[in-house]
Design a protein around this motif. Structure first.
Motif, mmCIF file in Angstrom:
data_model
loop_
_atom_site.group_PDB
_atom_site.id
_atom_site.type_symbol
_atom_site.label_atom_id
_atom_site.label_comp_id
_atom_site.label_asym_id
_atom_site.label_seq_id
_atom_site.Cartn_x
_atom_site.Cartn_y
_atom_site.Cartn_z
ATOM 1 N N GLN A 209 -5.363 -7.460 -17.424
ATOM 2 C CA GLN A 209 -4.748 -7.747 -16.132
ATOM 3 C C GLN A 209 -5.843 -7.835 -15.081
ATOM 4 O OE1 GLN A 209 -1.804 -4.872 -14.938
ATOM 5 N NE2 GLN A 209 -1.408 -5.855 -12.984
ATOM 6 N N VAL B 235 -7.513 -7.375 -11.524
ATOM 7 C CA VAL B 235 -7.379 -6.339 -10.500
ATOM 8 C C VAL B 235 -8.442 -6.560 -9.426
ATOM 9 C CG1 VAL B 235 -6.434 -4.594 -12.073
ATOM 10 C CG2 VAL B 235 -8.909 -4.743 -11.752
ATOM 11 N N PHE C 255 -2.702 -0.770 -12.254
ATOM 12 C CA PHE C 255 -2.457 -1.827 -13.231
ATOM 13 C C PHE C 255 -1.237 -1.417 -14.030
ATOM 14 C CE2 PHE C 255 -4.943 1.205 -15.573
ATOM 15 C CZ PHE C 255 -4.463 1.148 -16.876
ATOM 16 N N ASP C 256 -0.658 -2.386 -14.713
ATOM 17 C CA ASP C 256 0.535 -2.124 -15.497
ATOM 18 C C ASP C 256 0.407 -2.829 -16.846
ATOM 19 O OD1 ASP C 256 3.044 -1.849 -16.639
ATOM 20 O OD2 ASP C 256 4.134 -2.623 -14.893
ATOM 21 N N PHE D 25 0.122 -7.146 -18.833
ATOM 22 C CA PHE D 25 -1.059 -7.708 -19.489
ATOM 23 C C PHE D 25 -0.715 -9.096 -20.011
ATOM 24 C CE2 PHE D 25 -3.370 -3.517 -20.811
ATOM 25 C CZ PHE D 25 -3.741 -3.316 -19.492
ATOM 26 N N VAL E 237 -8.696 -5.212 -16.176
ATOM 27 C CA VAL E 237 -8.471 -4.056 -17.033
ATOM 28 C C VAL E 237 -8.087 -4.634 -18.388
ATOM 29 C CG1 VAL E 237 -7.081 -1.990 -17.449
ATOM 30 C CG2 VAL E 237 -7.709 -2.621 -15.102
ATOM 31 N N GLN F 167 -8.742 0.895 -19.876
ATOM 32 C CA GLN F 167 -7.578 1.471 -19.201
ATOM 33 C C GLN F 167 -7.882 2.877 -18.693
ATOM 34 O OE1 GLN F 167 -3.610 0.646 -20.937
ATOM 35 N NE2 GLN F 167 -4.746 -0.516 -22.512
#
Length: 160
Positions: free
Chosen positions: A109, A111, A90-91, A95, A130, A80
């Motif tokens: 996640q 990306v 990303f958030d 996830f 990520v 991260q």
């Protein structure tokens, strides 16, 4: 053992990846202005670290990121912190389980990475992930498959 290392095993055998030669642009007429010369990528030679891994630094979206070169990883995997430093959106709320490791489900996640450059060897629009819980980023096949060759001989990896 750290989760990232449980996800994949660093390959200990020589792997040669051969890609077709890049298509070259047609020759430009002599009257056209000369294009600036591009730097020729240099071979990357990495000695095995005492940990047994091959460590390097590559620029991700023009930000230096420290990687374990992992020929057994399908994709580039970022921590991260590294993803934030490389300006990759990303958030953590999104996830989800993206794989299984020795310790169970691996969350993260998917990306897209605009560009990765290792010693002048640039690849663009790279798939990556990520990871929710990792303290090391992995330079995997979604980048390495763009290289002419990746080989390991003894304690030395060479990327061309």
């Amino acid at each position: 053992m750290k989760l990232a290392f449980a996800i994949v095993t660093v390959a200990g055998i020589a792997i040669g990846l051969a890609l077709p030669a890049a298509k070259r642009a047609p020759a430009v007429a002599a009257t056209a202005p000369a294009a600036p010369a591009e730097a020729t990528p240099v071979p990357t030679v990495i000695d095995r670290a005492p940990s047994g891994h091959f460590l390097t630094v590559a620029n991700v979206n023009d930000e230096p990121i420290r990687f374990v070169v992992d020929t057994g990883a399908d994709t580039v995997a970022l921590t991260q912190d590294d993803a934030r430093r490389a300006h990759i959106a990303f958030d953590p709320a999104h996830f989800e389980v993206i794989g299984r490791g020795a310790s169970g489900p691996v969350r993260g996640q998917a990306v897209r990475i605009a560009g990765i450059d290792l010693d002048g060897k640039r690849a663009s629009d790279i798939s990556g992930v990520v990871l929710a819980e990792s303290d090391v980023s992995l330079l995997g096949q979604s980048y390495l498959r763009h290289m002419s060759t990746v080989s390991i001989s003894g304690d030395t990896m060479r990327i061309d």
